[in-house]
Design a protein around this motif. Structure first.
Motif: not given
Length: 127
Positions: A32-46
């Motif tokens: 199981k990996r970290l949720d894609d939406r959560r990760v993409l939101n972090g990338i977008v935030w960055k």
């Protein structure tokens, strides 16, 4: 449409998420990996804030995970697919005007900055 999820500034809306979700690669690993939406939101935030990877809030997951996923998606063409899909959608809706302007400005540099041989001066070479 409240699903108990708080959309924070700099995060993807539900409509944006639904648009990009099918463009993301599926995980080929069994764990199981970290949720894609959560990760993409972090990338977008960055990128929207211009911060360093290490300064991305922990609510998006470990910064190293975000960075690794960003690099993987950049290398495998995921972000290119997203861009092409967004351009196609905007073009179909008539939201893109494909006018291109070319600037023919010339910038002169010092001869040594341009790679001239040492001893070259004003087009003459010392022999």
């Amino acid at each position: 449409m409240d699903h108990g999820v708080v959309i924070r500034r700099h995060e993807l809306s539900d409509a944006e998420w639904e648009f990009v979700r099918p463009l993301l690669p599926e995980s080929l690993r069994g764990r199981k990996r970290l949720d894609d939406r959560r990760v993409l939101n972090g990338i977008v935030w960055k990128f929207r804030t211009g911060t360093a990877w290490r300064d991305v809030p922990e609510r998006y997951g470990p910064w190293a995970t975000l960075h690794t996923r960003f690099r993987r998606w950049a290398a495998d063409g995921t972000f290119d697919r997203m861009l092409r899909a967004a351009q196609a959608k905007a073009d179909t809706a008539g939201d893109i005007e494909w006018l291109v302007s070319v600037d023919s400005t010339v910038v002169r540099a010092h001869q040594h900055a341009a790679g001239a041989r040492k001893g070259a001066s004003m087009g003459f070479v010392k022999l």
